[in-house]
Design an enzyme around this catalytic site. Structure first.
Site, PDB file in Angstrom:
ATOM      1  N   THR A 137       0.816  -1.213   0.000  1.00 12.50           N
ATOM      2  CA  THR A 137       0.000   0.000   0.000  1.00 12.50           C
ATOM      3  C   THR A 137       0.851   1.265   0.000  1.00 12.50           C
ATOM      4  O   THR A 137       2.002   1.254   0.470  1.00 12.50           O
ATOM      5  CB  THR A 137      -0.890  -0.012   1.263  1.00 12.50           C
ATOM      6  OG1 THR A 137      -1.531   1.238   1.400  1.00 12.50           O
ATOM      7  CG2 THR A 137      -0.081  -0.268   2.527  1.00 12.50           C
ATOM      8  N   ASP A 138       0.257   2.377  -0.442  1.00 14.10           N
ATOM      9  CA  ASP A 138       0.939   3.668  -0.368  1.00 14.10           C
ATOM     10  C   ASP A 138       1.041   4.180   1.069  1.00 14.10           C
ATOM     11  O   ASP A 138       1.806   5.102   1.346  1.00 14.10           O
ATOM     12  CB  ASP A 138       0.238   4.716  -1.253  1.00 14.10           C
ATOM     13  CG  ASP A 138      -1.223   4.953  -0.906  1.00 14.10           C
ATOM     14  OD1 ASP A 138      -1.744   4.319   0.038  1.00 14.10           O
ATOM     15  OD2 ASP A 138      -1.856   5.787  -1.587  1.00 14.10           O
ATOM     16  N   GLU A 139       0.258   3.578   1.977  1.00  8.86           N
ATOM     17  CA  GLU A 139       0.248   4.090   3.359  1.00  8.86           C
ATOM     18  C   GLU A 139       1.588   3.902   4.066  1.00  8.86           C
ATOM     19  O   GLU A 139       1.845   4.536   5.082  1.00  8.86           O
ATOM     20  CB  GLU A 139      -0.864   3.426   4.172  1.00  8.86           C
ATOM     21  CG  GLU A 139      -2.223   3.687   3.575  1.00  8.86           C
ATOM     22  CD  GLU A 139      -3.371   3.610   4.564  1.00  8.86           C
ATOM     23  OE1 GLU A 139      -3.117   3.541   5.775  1.00  8.86           O
ATOM     24  OE2 GLU A 139      -4.512   3.618   4.096  1.00  8.86           O
ATOM     25  N   TYR A 163      -1.888  -0.287  11.009  1.00  7.92           N
ATOM     26  CA  TYR A 163      -2.015  -0.991   9.722  1.00  7.92           C
ATOM     27  C   TYR A 163      -0.821  -0.684   8.831  1.00  7.92           C
ATOM     28  O   TYR A 163      -0.166  -1.588   8.295  1.00  7.92           O
ATOM     29  CB  TYR A 163      -3.325  -0.595   9.020  1.00  7.92           C
ATOM     30  CG  TYR A 163      -3.336  -0.933   7.545  1.00  7.92           C
ATOM     31  CD1 TYR A 163      -3.400  -2.258   7.113  1.00  7.92           C
ATOM     32  CD2 TYR A 163      -3.249   0.073   6.561  1.00  7.92           C
ATOM     33  CE1 TYR A 163      -3.384  -2.576   5.755  1.00  7.92           C
ATOM     34  CE2 TYR A 163      -3.231  -0.237   5.209  1.00  7.92           C
ATOM     35  CZ  TYR A 163      -3.302  -1.562   4.810  1.00  7.92           C
ATOM     36  OH  TYR A 163      -3.277  -1.875   3.467  1.00  7.92           O
ATOM     37  N   LYS A 167       2.138  -3.189   7.374  1.00  8.53           N
ATOM     38  CA  LYS A 167       2.412  -3.404   5.944  1.00  8.53           C
ATOM     39  C   LYS A 167       3.868  -3.017   5.632  1.00  8.53           C
ATOM     40  O   LYS A 167       4.536  -3.689   4.840  1.00  8.53           O
ATOM     41  CB  LYS A 167       1.447  -2.584   5.078  1.00  8.53           C
ATOM     42  CG  LYS A 167       0.010  -3.064   5.083  1.00  8.53           C
ATOM     43  CD  LYS A 167      -0.208  -4.461   4.509  1.00  8.53           C
ATOM     44  CE  LYS A 167       0.035  -4.542   3.025  1.00  8.53           C
ATOM     45  NZ  LYS A 167      -0.338  -5.894   2.490  1.00  8.53           N
TER      46      LYS A 167
HETATM   47  P1  NAD Z   1      -9.627  -7.347   2.321  1.00  6.59           P
HETATM   48  O1  NAD Z   1      -9.612  -7.023   3.759  1.00  6.59           O
HETATM   49  O2  NAD Z   1     -10.847  -7.053   1.513  1.00  6.59           O
HETATM   50  O3  NAD Z   1      -9.308  -8.902   2.087  1.00  6.59           O
HETATM   51  C1  NAD Z   1      -8.294  -9.565   2.777  1.00  6.59           C
HETATM   52  C2  NAD Z   1      -8.442 -11.066   2.494  1.00  6.59           C
HETATM   53  O4  NAD Z   1      -7.364 -11.739   3.173  1.00  6.59           O
HETATM   54  C3  NAD Z   1      -9.742 -11.660   3.043  1.00  6.59           C
HETATM   55  O5  NAD Z   1     -10.302 -12.560   2.123  1.00  6.59           O
HETATM   56  C4  NAD Z   1      -9.300 -12.386   4.299  1.00  6.59           C
HETATM   57  O6  NAD Z   1     -10.127 -13.482   4.640  1.00  6.59           O
HETATM   58  C5  NAD Z   1      -7.895 -12.831   3.909  1.00  6.59           C
HETATM   59  N1  NAD Z   1      -7.016 -13.065   5.056  1.00  6.59           N
HETATM   60  C6  NAD Z   1      -6.835 -12.247   6.128  1.00  6.59           C
HETATM   61  N2  NAD Z   1      -5.964 -12.797   6.999  1.00  6.59           N
HETATM   62  C7  NAD Z   1      -5.554 -13.962   6.437  1.00  6.59           C
HETATM   63  C8  NAD Z   1      -4.637 -14.974   6.828  1.00  6.59           C
HETATM   64  N3  NAD Z   1      -3.972 -14.894   7.991  1.00  6.59           N
HETATM   65  N4  NAD Z   1      -4.451 -16.037   6.018  1.00  6.59           N
HETATM   66  C9  NAD Z   1      -5.136 -16.138   4.850  1.00  6.59           C
HETATM   67  N5  NAD Z   1      -6.028 -15.230   4.438  1.00  6.59           N
HETATM   68  C10 NAD Z   1      -6.227 -14.141   5.218  1.00  6.59           C
HETATM   69  O7  NAD Z   1      -8.361  -6.610   1.702  1.00  6.59           O
HETATM   70  P2  NAD Z   1      -8.197  -5.883   0.289  1.00  6.59           P
HETATM   71  O8  NAD Z   1      -8.738  -4.516   0.392  1.00  6.59           O
HETATM   72  O9  NAD Z   1      -8.661  -6.798  -0.775  1.00  6.59           O
HETATM   73  O10 NAD Z   1      -6.603  -5.754   0.234  1.00  6.59           O
HETATM   74  C11 NAD Z   1      -5.817  -6.814  -0.303  1.00  6.59           C
HETATM   75  C12 NAD Z   1      -4.344  -6.439  -0.183  1.00  6.59           C
HETATM   76  O11 NAD Z   1      -4.112  -5.218  -0.894  1.00  6.59           O
HETATM   77  C13 NAD Z   1      -3.897  -6.166   1.246  1.00  6.59           C
HETATM   78  O12 NAD Z   1      -2.597  -6.691   1.397  1.00  6.59           O
HETATM   79  C14 NAD Z   1      -3.888  -4.647   1.362  1.00  6.59           C
HETATM   80  O13 NAD Z   1      -2.936  -4.229   2.301  1.00  6.59           O
HETATM   81  C15 NAD Z   1      -3.503  -4.264  -0.040  1.00  6.59           C
HETATM   82  N6  NAD Z   1      -3.996  -2.948  -0.504  1.00  6.59           N
HETATM   83  C16 NAD Z   1      -5.319  -2.610  -0.378  1.00  6.59           C
HETATM   84  C17 NAD Z   1      -5.770  -1.394  -0.890  1.00  6.59           C
HETATM   85  C18 NAD Z   1      -7.221  -0.995  -0.797  1.00  6.59           C
HETATM   86  O14 NAD Z   1      -7.551   0.154  -1.115  1.00  6.59           O
HETATM   87  N7  NAD Z   1      -8.142  -1.867  -0.401  1.00  6.59           N
HETATM   88  C19 NAD Z   1      -4.863  -0.523  -1.510  1.00  6.59           C
HETATM   89  C20 NAD Z   1      -3.518  -0.896  -1.598  1.00  6.59           C
HETATM   90  C21 NAD Z   1      -3.101  -2.123  -1.115  1.00  6.59           C
HETATM   91  O1  DAU Z   2      -4.186   3.981   0.548  1.00  9.05           O
HETATM   92  C1  DAU Z   2      -4.399   2.600   0.433  1.00  9.05           C
HETATM   93  C2  DAU Z   2      -5.247   2.128   1.587  1.00  9.05           C
HETATM   94  O2  DAU Z   2      -6.582   2.564   1.327  1.00  9.05           O
HETATM   95  C3  DAU Z   2      -5.217   0.616   1.772  1.00  9.05           C
HETATM   96  O3  DAU Z   2      -3.919   0.219   2.085  1.00  9.05           O
HETATM   97  C4  DAU Z   2      -6.187   0.187   2.877  1.00  9.05           C
HETATM   98  O4  DAU Z   2      -6.218  -1.223   2.969  1.00  9.05           O
HETATM   99  C5  DAU Z   2      -7.568   0.693   2.512  1.00  9.05           C
HETATM  100  O5  DAU Z   2      -8.492   0.374   3.541  1.00  9.05           O
HETATM  101  C6  DAU Z   2      -7.542   2.199   2.283  1.00  9.05           C
HETATM  102  O6  DAU Z   2      -7.284   2.914   3.534  1.00  9.05           O
HETATM  103  P1  DAU Z   2      -8.042   4.263   3.912  1.00  9.05           P
HETATM  104  O7  DAU Z   2      -7.993   4.430   5.369  1.00  9.05           O
HETATM  105  O8  DAU Z   2      -7.572   5.391   3.068  1.00  9.05           O
HETATM  106  O9  DAU Z   2      -9.533   3.861   3.400  1.00  9.05           O
HETATM  107  P2  DAU Z   2     -10.966   4.127   4.059  1.00  9.05           P
HETATM  108  O10 DAU Z   2     -11.978   3.787   3.020  1.00  9.05           O
HETATM  109  O11 DAU Z   2     -11.091   3.513   5.391  1.00  9.05           O
HETATM  110  O12 DAU Z   2     -10.969   5.705   4.238  1.00  9.05           O
HETATM  111  C7  DAU Z   2     -10.800   6.575   3.123  1.00  9.05           C
HETATM  112  C8  DAU Z   2     -10.791   7.986   3.657  1.00  9.05           C
HETATM  113  O13 DAU Z   2     -12.112   8.297   4.130  1.00  9.05           O
HETATM  114  C9  DAU Z   2      -9.887   8.189   4.849  1.00  9.05           C
HETATM  115  O14 DAU Z   2      -9.329   9.492   4.772  1.00  9.05           O
HETATM  116  C10 DAU Z   2     -10.799   8.082   6.052  1.00  9.05           C
HETATM  117  C11 DAU Z   2     -12.105   8.618   5.523  1.00  9.05           C
HETATM  118  N1  DAU Z   2     -13.334   8.028   6.090  1.00  9.05           N
HETATM  119  C12 DAU Z   2     -13.428   6.682   6.156  1.00  9.05           C
HETATM  120  C13 DAU Z   2     -14.565   6.086   6.664  1.00  9.05           C
HETATM  121  C14 DAU Z   2     -14.671   4.584   6.773  1.00  9.05           C
HETATM  122  C15 DAU Z   2     -14.372   8.867   6.479  1.00  9.05           C
HETATM  123  O15 DAU Z   2     -14.285  10.102   6.383  1.00  9.05           O
HETATM  124  N2  DAU Z   2     -15.503   8.283   6.980  1.00  9.05           N
HETATM  125  C16 DAU Z   2     -15.634   6.919   7.107  1.00  9.05           C
HETATM  126  O16 DAU Z   2     -16.690   6.451   7.607  1.00  9.05           O
END
Ligand code: NAD
Ligand code: DAU
Length: 359
Positions: A137-139, A163, A167
């Site tokens: 992730t970019d975080e 988180y 990562k």
């Molecule tokens: P998600 O939370 O939707 O899904 C995570 C999946 O991993 C689930 O199916 C869960 O059951 C499985 N899992 C969790 N713990 C596990 C374990 N110990 N063993 C096996 N499986 C396990 O997550 P996502 O949003 O699909 O993100 C996927 C990946 O991409 C993550 O590594 C996250 O850090 C990264 N990522 C997410 C975003 C985003 O915006 N969602 C952006 C950048 C990177």
């Molecule tokens: O940047 C990549 C990341 O993006 C991933 O690594 C994470 O897995 C993914 O969950 C996401 O993280 P964020 O914290 O940015 O996503 P989220 O949707 O939780 O929040 C997006 C923005 O909105 C953040 O600035 C927090 C804000 N927010 C979020 C929620 C859930 C609100 O203002 N209200 C809300 O109820």
């Protein structure tokens, strides 16, 4: 075949669907083995379209179970591992970081160790072609001011949430396993994804579903925090590109050049819903927007410089935020069954029923 971890989650699920059903393939796609623990975020209903597809196999298990992973690798002999599995929600990591340390750090460590044991005994050319692609992730880069340049791959790691720190740790482990043992790893650091099958704890699906059910749309703090949004199918395409043409040991930042303040995102969702699914009273969904307490340590701005993957690997996103958010909202309107399963928690009951005997 390829091994996907976390393939029942949001991005992993979209990746598996696109791999087996979606992208332009002249021949049959390679088989996928999906290893997923099915935490609250894992939902096999996402893979419903593949339920009778012989090219997808599922193993219910934990990436931290090194013996299980070793056994799977020996049995299925994958040519690559795409590692999505993680705890992914920042707010949950603030309430309880322990699972994040366990899965994102310890889990990745065990996965790497099982992979190293498997990879080291592969015959010459298989060993050279093997890839471990770590999805991050970019975080990990921390936060930007309004005038800072977007995150490039060379930006210092400054993770701010539990988180992000977990990562970042996993990225360092992956890097070290390449540097020390020669494991052919690739790391991708992507910005915020959105699209179909997104769990409604995250901002975009939460606001779409809350709007439709007449609930408040919670905006943390002043709503001026900026995220760089990428349509999930563009992320999946980028991962396929990095898998096939990325250079082992390299990191690729993935983003959509779509910086938006949270408040703009929520307003845009409201405007599209006003147009395609107006409220019964004819008023705007924006009336449901509500400012709530800010997230502790809330990062102000993320932005990705995606020049490296664009210039070196020739990947570009296909969707703008405007096209992607419309598709996403339409998907939630068209898929009430998936939404209902998640909102009611029925998908969990099914998992308990299905897996209580073999946990
Ligand atoms: P998600 O939370 O939707 O899904 C995570 C999946 O991993 C689930 O199916 C869960 O059951 C499985 N899992 C969790 N713990 C596990 C374990 N110990 N063993 C096996 N499986 C396990 O997550 P996502 O949003 O699909 O993100 C996927 C990946 O991409 C993550 O590594 C996250 O850090 C990264 N990522 C997410 C975003 C985003 O915006 N969602 C952006 C950048 C990177
Ligand atoms: O940047 C990549 C990341 O993006 C991933 O690594 C994470 O897995 C993914 O969950 C996401 O993280 P964020 O914290 O940015 O996503 P989220 O949707 O939780 O929040 C997006 C923005 O909105 C953040 O600035 C927090 C804000 N927010 C979020 C929620 C859930 C609100 O203002 N209200 C809300 O109820």
């Amino acid at each position: 075949m390829i091994l996907v971890t976390g393939g029942a989650g949001f991005i992993g699920g979209n990746f598996v669907l696109d791999w087996l059903l979606g992208h332009d393939l002249v021949s049959e796609p390679e088989e996928v083995l999906n290893l997923d623990k099915l935490t609250y975020a894992g939902n096999l209903a996402t893979l419903e379209a593949l339920k009778d597809n012989p090219r997808l196999q599922f193993v219910h298990g934990d990436i931290a179970d090194q013996a299980l992973v070793g056994q799977i690798l020996q049995e299925h002999q994958p040519r690559a591992i795409i590692h999505f599995a993680a705890e992914s929600h920042v707010d949950r990591s603030i309430h309880g970081p322990s699972e994040f340390i366990q899965t994102n750090i310890i889990g990745t460590f065990h996965l790497l160790e099982a992979t190293r044991a498997y990879w080291s005994q592969l015959p010459g050319s298989d060993k050279g072609h093997f890839r471990f692609l770590h999805v991050s992730t970019d975080e990990v880069y921390g936060t930007l001011s309004a005038t800072d340049a977007p995150f490039a791959e060379t930006h210092a790691y400054e993770p701010n949430s539990p988180y992000a720190a977990s990562k970042a740790s996993s990225d360092h482990l992956v890097r070290a396993w390449h540097h020390t043992y020669g494991l052919p790893v690739l790391t991708t650091n992507c910005s915020n994804n959105y699209g179909p099958y997104h769990f409604p704890e995250k901002l975009i699906p939460l606001c779409i579903l809350n709007a439709l059910s007449g609930k408040p749309l919670p905006i943390y703090g002043d709503g001026q925090q900026v995220r760089d949004w990428l349509y999930v199918k563009d992320h999946c395409a980028a991962i396929r590109t990095v898998l096939e043409t990325g250079v082992p040991g390299q990191t690729y930042n993935i983003g959509g050049w779509n910086e938006k303040a949270n408040i703009e995102v929520v307003e845009q969702i409201c405007q599209i819903l006003d147009e395609i699914q107006p409220r019964a009273d004819g008023k705007s969904y924006t009336l449901q927007m509500t400012f709530v307490k800010d997230r502790p340590g809330h990062d102000r701005r993320y932005a990705i410089d995606a020049a490296k993957i664009e210039n070196e690997l020739n990947w570009k996103p296909l969707e703008t935020f405007e096209t992607g958010i419309r598709k996403t909202i339409q998907w939630y309107l068209d898929n009430p069954q998936w939404v209902q399963g998640v909102v009611s928690g029925n998908y969990r009951q099914w998992i308990d029923l299905q897996y209580s005997t073999n946990k």
